[in-house]
Design an enzyme around this catalytic site. Structure first.
Site, PDB file in Angstrom:
ATOM      1  N   SER A 186       0.858  -1.189   0.000  1.00 41.23           N
ATOM      2  CA  SER A 186       0.000   0.000   0.000  1.00 41.23           C
ATOM      3  C   SER A 186       0.890   1.233   0.000  1.00 41.23           C
ATOM      4  O   SER A 186       2.071   1.164   0.368  1.00 41.23           O
ATOM      5  CB  SER A 186      -0.863   0.019   1.263  1.00 41.23           C
ATOM      6  OG  SER A 186      -1.510   1.266   1.411  1.00 41.23           O
TER       7      SER A 186
ATOM      8  N   TYR B 207      -3.010  -1.531  10.122  1.00 41.65           N
ATOM      9  CA  TYR B 207      -2.895  -1.729   8.669  1.00 41.65           C
ATOM     10  C   TYR B 207      -1.545  -1.188   8.168  1.00 41.65           C
ATOM     11  O   TYR B 207      -0.833  -1.858   7.415  1.00 41.65           O
ATOM     12  CB  TYR B 207      -4.053  -1.002   7.976  1.00 41.65           C
ATOM     13  CG  TYR B 207      -4.101  -1.158   6.479  1.00 41.65           C
ATOM     14  CD1 TYR B 207      -4.555  -2.338   5.897  1.00 41.65           C
ATOM     15  CD2 TYR B 207      -3.709  -0.126   5.632  1.00 41.65           C
ATOM     16  CE1 TYR B 207      -4.621  -2.484   4.512  1.00 41.65           C
ATOM     17  CE2 TYR B 207      -3.766  -0.258   4.258  1.00 41.65           C
ATOM     18  CZ  TYR B 207      -4.226  -1.435   3.696  1.00 41.65           C
ATOM     19  OH  TYR B 207      -4.279  -1.575   2.328  1.00 41.65           O
TER      20      TYR B 207
HETATM   21  N1  NAD Z   1      -8.604  -0.593  -2.212  1.00 38.57           N
HETATM   22  C1  NAD Z   1      -7.603   0.219  -1.945  1.00 38.57           C
HETATM   23  O1  NAD Z   1      -7.740   1.435  -1.955  1.00 38.57           O
HETATM   24  C2  NAD Z   1      -6.224  -0.337  -1.664  1.00 38.57           C
HETATM   25  C3  NAD Z   1      -5.152   0.558  -1.615  1.00 38.57           C
HETATM   26  C4  NAD Z   1      -3.867   0.058  -1.345  1.00 38.57           C
HETATM   27  C5  NAD Z   1      -3.687  -1.295  -1.167  1.00 38.57           C
HETATM   28  N2  NAD Z   1      -4.745  -2.142  -1.209  1.00 38.57           N
HETATM   29  C6  NAD Z   1      -4.496  -3.563  -1.013  1.00 38.57           C
HETATM   30  O2  NAD Z   1      -4.962  -4.257  -2.149  1.00 38.57           O
HETATM   31  C7  NAD Z   1      -5.368  -5.570  -1.762  1.00 38.57           C
HETATM   32  C8  NAD Z   1      -6.794  -5.831  -2.234  1.00 38.57           C
HETATM   33  O3  NAD Z   1      -7.641  -4.879  -1.660  1.00 38.57           O
HETATM   34  P1  NAD Z   1      -9.172  -4.707  -2.085  1.00 38.57           P
HETATM   35  O4  NAD Z   1      -9.499  -3.270  -1.971  1.00 38.57           O
HETATM   36  O5  NAD Z   1      -9.440  -5.448  -3.353  1.00 38.57           O
HETATM   37  O6  NAD Z   1      -9.860  -5.444  -0.848  1.00 38.57           O
HETATM   38  P2  NAD Z   1     -10.913  -6.623  -0.799  1.00 38.57           P
HETATM   39  O7  NAD Z   1     -11.453  -6.615   0.598  1.00 38.57           O
HETATM   40  O8  NAD Z   1     -11.879  -6.514  -1.918  1.00 38.57           O
HETATM   41  O9  NAD Z   1     -10.006  -7.914  -1.042  1.00 38.57           O
HETATM   42  C9  NAD Z   1      -9.329  -8.569  -0.034  1.00 38.57           C
HETATM   43  C10 NAD Z   1      -9.688 -10.057  -0.104  1.00 38.57           C
HETATM   44  O10 NAD Z   1      -8.991 -10.732   0.936  1.00 38.57           O
HETATM   45  C11 NAD Z   1      -9.805 -11.782   1.372  1.00 38.57           C
HETATM   46  N3  NAD Z   1      -9.424 -12.238   2.698  1.00 38.57           N
HETATM   47  C12 NAD Z   1      -9.547 -11.583   3.877  1.00 38.57           C
HETATM   48  N4  NAD Z   1      -9.122 -12.364   4.885  1.00 38.57           N
HETATM   49  C13 NAD Z   1      -8.701 -13.533   4.340  1.00 38.57           C
HETATM   50  C14 NAD Z   1      -8.157 -14.720   4.872  1.00 38.57           C
HETATM   51  N5  NAD Z   1      -7.960 -14.877   6.188  1.00 38.57           N
HETATM   52  N6  NAD Z   1      -7.838 -15.715   4.016  1.00 38.57           N
HETATM   53  C15 NAD Z   1      -8.056 -15.582   2.687  1.00 38.57           C
HETATM   54  N7  NAD Z   1      -8.561 -14.468   2.116  1.00 38.57           N
HETATM   55  C16 NAD Z   1      -8.895 -13.456   2.943  1.00 38.57           C
HETATM   56  C17 NAD Z   1     -11.209 -11.188   1.385  1.00 38.57           C
HETATM   57  O11 NAD Z   1     -12.204 -12.203   1.386  1.00 38.57           O
HETATM   58  C18 NAD Z   1     -11.190 -10.341   0.114  1.00 38.57           C
HETATM   59  O12 NAD Z   1     -11.716 -11.043  -0.993  1.00 38.57           O
HETATM   60  C19 NAD Z   1      -5.204  -5.635  -0.240  1.00 38.57           C
HETATM   61  O13 NAD Z   1      -3.944  -6.201   0.055  1.00 38.57           O
HETATM   62  C20 NAD Z   1      -5.229  -4.175   0.165  1.00 38.57           C
HETATM   63  O14 NAD Z   1      -4.555  -3.947   1.392  1.00 38.57           O
HETATM   64  C21 NAD Z   1      -6.022  -1.705  -1.462  1.00 38.57           C
END
Ligand code: NAD
Length: 226
Positions: free
Chosen positions: A109, A122
């Site tokens: 991130s 986080y």
């Molecule tokens: N959306 C943003 O703005 C953003 C920004 C920077 C980084 N990220 C990172 O990008 C990645 C995806 O984020 P997103 O926005 O698509 O979130 P999201 O919540 O849609 O996806 C995360 C997924 O992780 C799964 N998950 C959670 N706990 C779990 C476990 N114990 N075992 C297996 N799977 C599990 C969830 O079911 C979900 O499908 C993450 O690592 C997040 O930190 C997101």
């Protein structure tokens, strides 16, 4: 592509198939070593040897000041975001090392490179993920396995909506105010698109990035420049 998640991902599977790709869902919990090992084995059974692993699973909560933080919530975030990534790297390394090839991409991130009030768990998990990325890169370089990370800025997803609602509550502001600040906070003054992160993951997983390991690429619209 194997979609490994703790919850069903039927829509994503349909999307991949509709685009002409091969997809299989594998149910696993990244915090459980046995579940991870079984999930990776199941993915290989369905799709053949794994050459690429993307560590994407994470949660964004809790949203609270350190002085008010619930320790159990802190530990849960580190367990999913950091321990979970380590367990998936471990499973991947065990399968890939004997074959002498592989690429691992960790989704970190923009807050893996800065602090952010109300998000200590986080933020810490994502800073830790960059340390894990560099260490795994050094440990696996002799096996021709590259390990890199991506540091996205805010991406318009349901996850982001939930996180911004948490910030609005914690900061006594409206969600619209938080969203406007986050949207315009980067020099490009917009949210990041999903494809803009996915494209960099494809690059880091491909031979196009063959001289890169231990790197953390910013996809932040200029928010982070180091
Ligand atoms: N959306 C943003 O703005 C953003 C920004 C920077 C980084 N990220 C990172 O990008 C990645 C995806 O984020 P997103 O926005 O698509 O979130 P999201 O919540 O849609 O996806 C995360 C997924 O992780 C799964 N998950 C959670 N706990 C779990 C476990 N114990 N075992 C297996 N799977 C599990 C969830 O079911 C979900 O499908 C993450 O690592 C997040 O930190 C997101």
């Amino acid at each position: 592509m194997a979609i490994a998640d703790i919850q069903p991902a039927d829509e994503l599977e349909k999307e991949i198939r509709a685009a002409g790709g091969t997809a299989a869902q594998v149910s696993l919990d990244v915090t459980d070593p046995e579940s991870v090992a079984a999930g990776f084995a199941e993915a290989e059974r369905q799709l053949g040897p794994l050459d690429i692993v993307v560590n994407n699973a994470a949660i964004g909560t809790p949203v609270a000041l350190i002085q008010d933080l619930d320790v159990a919530a802190w530990e849960r975030t580190l367990k999913i975001n950091l321990t979970g990534s380590m367990l998936c790297i471990q499973a991947a390394a065990r399968l890939m090392r004997p074959r002498g090839r592989g690429a691992i991409v960790n989704i970190a991130s923009n807050v893996a490179k800065r602090g952010l009030p109300n998000r200590s768990a986080y933020v810490s998990s994502k800073w830790g993920l960059l340390g894990l990325t560099q260490t795994a890169a050094l440990e696996l370089v002799d096996a021709n396995i590259r390990v890199n990370a991506i540091c996205p800025g805010p991406v318009a997803t349901p996850h982001l909506d939930e996180v911004m609602q948490g910030h609005a509550r914690a900061e006594g502001r409206s969600v619209e105010q938080v969203a406007e600040d986050w949207r315009t906070g980067a020099p490009m003054r917009r949210f990041i698109e999903l494809d803009e992160v996915a494209n960099v993951a494809v690059f880091l997983a491909s031979e196009e990035s063959s001289a890169m390991t231990g790197q953390a690429l910013n996809v932040t619209g200029g928010l982070i420049m180091s």
